[in-house]
Design a protein around this motif. Structure first.
Motif, PDB file in Angstrom:
ATOM      1  N   HIS A  11     -25.796 -20.930  33.264  1.00  0.00           N
ATOM      2  CA  HIS A  11     -24.564 -20.549  32.830  1.00  0.00           C
ATOM      3  C   HIS A  11     -23.274 -20.936  33.929  1.00  0.00           C
ATOM      4  O   HIS A  11     -24.223 -21.040  35.207  1.00  0.00           O
ATOM      5  CB  HIS A  11     -24.145 -18.808  32.188  1.00  0.00           C
ATOM      6  CG  HIS A  11     -24.188 -17.921  33.193  1.00  0.00           C
ATOM      7  ND1 HIS A  11     -23.759 -17.980  34.592  1.00  0.00           N
ATOM      8  CD2 HIS A  11     -25.724 -16.827  32.687  1.00  0.00           C
ATOM      9  CE1 HIS A  11     -24.323 -17.349  35.632  1.00  0.00           C
ATOM     10  NE2 HIS A  11     -24.832 -16.413  34.557  1.00  0.00           N
ATOM     11  N   LEU A  12     -22.618 -21.574  34.205  1.00  0.00           N
ATOM     12  CA  LEU A  12     -21.886 -21.977  35.192  1.00  0.00           C
ATOM     13  C   LEU A  12     -20.787 -20.987  36.073  1.00  0.00           C
ATOM     14  O   LEU A  12     -19.865 -21.342  36.809  1.00  0.00           O
ATOM     15  CB  LEU A  12     -20.916 -23.212  34.505  1.00  0.00           C
ATOM     16  CG  LEU A  12     -22.031 -24.184  33.691  1.00  0.00           C
ATOM     17  CD1 LEU A  12     -21.042 -25.385  33.884  1.00  0.00           C
ATOM     18  CD2 LEU A  12     -22.742 -24.975  35.697  1.00  0.00           C
ATOM     19  N   ALA A  61     -11.640 -35.579  30.792  1.00  0.00           N
ATOM     20  CA  ALA A  61     -10.767 -33.963  30.139  1.00  0.00           C
ATOM     21  C   ALA A  61     -11.921 -33.439  29.090  1.00  0.00           C
ATOM     22  O   ALA A  61     -12.338 -31.990  29.407  1.00  0.00           O
ATOM     23  CB  ALA A  61      -9.677 -34.822  29.336  1.00  0.00           C
ATOM     24  N   ALA A  62     -12.990 -34.154  29.000  1.00  0.00           N
ATOM     25  CA  ALA A  62     -14.031 -32.809  27.605  1.00  0.00           C
ATOM     26  C   ALA A  62     -14.879 -32.587  28.788  1.00  0.00           C
ATOM     27  O   ALA A  62     -15.046 -31.382  28.951  1.00  0.00           O
ATOM     28  CB  ALA A  62     -14.427 -34.600  27.126  1.00  0.00           C
ATOM     29  N   ILE A  63     -15.122 -33.244  29.725  1.00  0.00           N
ATOM     30  CA  ILE A  63     -16.463 -32.621  30.656  1.00  0.00           C
ATOM     31  C   ILE A  63     -15.293 -30.678  31.499  1.00  0.00           C
ATOM     32  O   ILE A  63     -15.486 -30.094  31.281  1.00  0.00           O
ATOM     33  CB  ILE A  63     -16.420 -33.747  31.932  1.00  0.00           C
ATOM     34  CG1 ILE A  63     -17.480 -34.561  31.634  1.00  0.00           C
ATOM     35  CG2 ILE A  63     -16.546 -33.387  33.413  1.00  0.00           C
ATOM     36  CD1 ILE A  63     -17.636 -35.752  32.726  1.00  0.00           C
ATOM     37  N   CYS A  64     -14.295 -31.559  31.251  1.00  0.00           N
ATOM     38  CA  CYS A  64     -13.094 -30.359  32.649  1.00  0.00           C
ATOM     39  C   CYS A  64     -12.683 -28.832  31.731  1.00  0.00           C
ATOM     40  O   CYS A  64     -13.590 -28.133  31.609  1.00  0.00           O
ATOM     41  CB  CYS A  64     -11.185 -30.867  32.721  1.00  0.00           C
ATOM     42  SG  CYS A  64     -11.079 -32.005  34.536  1.00  0.00           S
ATOM     43  N   GLU A  65     -13.036 -29.478  30.459  1.00  0.00           N
ATOM     44  CA  GLU A  65     -12.514 -28.574  29.365  1.00  0.00           C
ATOM     45  C   GLU A  65     -13.752 -27.376  29.130  1.00  0.00           C
ATOM     46  O   GLU A  65     -13.926 -26.848  28.702  1.00  0.00           O
ATOM     47  CB  GLU A  65     -12.033 -29.186  28.242  1.00  0.00           C
ATOM     48  CG  GLU A  65     -10.461 -29.915  28.462  1.00  0.00           C
ATOM     49  CD  GLU A  65      -9.766 -30.485  26.911  1.00  0.00           C
ATOM     50  OE1 GLU A  65     -10.887 -30.483  26.046  1.00  0.00           O
ATOM     51  OE2 GLU A  65      -8.757 -31.127  27.148  1.00  0.00           O
ATOM     52  N   THR A  66     -14.986 -28.643  28.571  1.00  0.00           N
ATOM     53  CA  THR A  66     -16.743 -28.370  28.618  1.00  0.00           C
ATOM     54  C   THR A  66     -16.754 -27.241  29.258  1.00  0.00           C
ATOM     55  O   THR A  66     -17.004 -26.173  29.203  1.00  0.00           O
ATOM     56  CB  THR A  66     -17.065 -29.412  28.068  1.00  0.00           C
ATOM     57  OG1 THR A  66     -17.109 -29.679  26.905  1.00  0.00           O
ATOM     58  CG2 THR A  66     -18.497 -28.588  28.182  1.00  0.00           C
ATOM     59  N   LEU A  67     -16.864 -27.801  30.970  1.00  0.00           N
ATOM     60  CA  LEU A  67     -16.878 -26.610  31.891  1.00  0.00           C
ATOM     61  C   LEU A  67     -16.463 -25.589  32.018  1.00  0.00           C
ATOM     62  O   LEU A  67     -17.264 -24.392  32.079  1.00  0.00           O
ATOM     63  CB  LEU A  67     -17.381 -27.785  32.751  1.00  0.00           C
ATOM     64  CG  LEU A  67     -18.281 -28.967  33.208  1.00  0.00           C
ATOM     65  CD1 LEU A  67     -18.660 -29.393  34.658  1.00  0.00           C
ATOM     66  CD2 LEU A  67     -20.051 -28.730  32.695  1.00  0.00           C
TER      67      LEU A  67
END
Length: 244
Positions: free
Chosen positions: A8-9, A25-31
């Motif tokens: 997990h992160l 944006a998708a990377i930021c929201e997913t992470l």
């Protein structure tokens, strides 16, 4: 840290360039949903702020930064700000990218330099200055493209930059692994993002993939145990037309 902790992160701080829209944006929201504290960096501060605000509204942690990946002083300033804000930096995702889609005869020299500066020199500069801030076991992920594996007309600068980025990634992997720094390339196939659709409005979106799918692959790359690194991964839509 136990191996399971890397699945997990939670608590990890991740800088994402070009985070204001599309794949970024998708990377930021997913992470962020996976527990990462996200530094949303973009040349367009308003776009970065919108993404950060949406993440915060959903109960996660983010901070927006204005950053031009061609500007070393701005890069250093943002990196210092991130460490001051969050206390550390665990990963960098070099996602910022541009293209000028014209034939070589029409390509302005200034546009050639602009594409190379953003897509290739930018990741070099962010990685170079970011290394002194990355925690032990830090990770640099460079977002490449199927344009780094084959070529099509009217994209000479983009191809040159992405082939170069893939080479830079593997060179840094070889150089930095002895220091415990992971370096990975994520080769993304066509996505339903403004990067493609604004330039090619007639594209069949059914041939493209949701950028969130690529973002999930990035999460997978970031959550490998300390003894394992993924130097390169390719994520394609099932109907990808730019790869055999």
């Amino acid at each position: 840290m136990d191996v399971d902790d890397y699945e997990h992160l939670s608590g990890r701080v991740v800088l994402v360039t070009g985070g204001g829209r599309g794949l970024g944006a998708a990377i930021c929201e997913t992470l962020a949903r996976e527990g990462a504290q996200v530094a949303v960096a973009d040349i367009n501060k308003a776009a970065a702020q919108k993404v950060a605000d949406e993440i915060i509204f959903c109960g996660h942690t983010a901070q927006a930064y204005a950053m031009d990946v061609n500007d070393e002083r701005a890069i250093s300033k943002v990196l210092d700000s991130i460490v001051n804000r969050f206390g550390h930096l665990d990963a960098i995702v070099n996602n910022a990218g541009i293209d000028v889609t014209v034939g070589i005869r029409q390509m302005e020299t200034a546009d050639w330099h602009r594409v190379i500066a953003t897509n290739l020199t930018g990741p070099f500069l962010v990685a170079k200055h970011g290394l002194s801030h990355l925690c032990a076991g830090g990770h640099v992920i460079n977002i490449a493209s199927t344009a780094a594996r084959r070529a099509w007309p009217n994209a000479s600068a983009y191809h040159a930059s992405k082939w170069g980025l893939l080479g830079l990634t593997h060179a840094l992997h070889a150089e930095l692994r002895e220091e415990g720094i992971k370096v990975s390339a994520v080769i993304a196939g066509g996505m339903r993002t403004p990067f493609l659709l604004e330039r090619f409005p007639d594209l069949d979106v059914q041939l493209l993939q949701d950028p969130k799918n690529v973002a999930r692959a990035i999460k997978f790359v970031l959550t490998q145990p300390p003894e394992t690194v993924i130097p390169e991964i390719m994520v394609l839509p099932m109907k990808e037309t730019s790869w055999p």
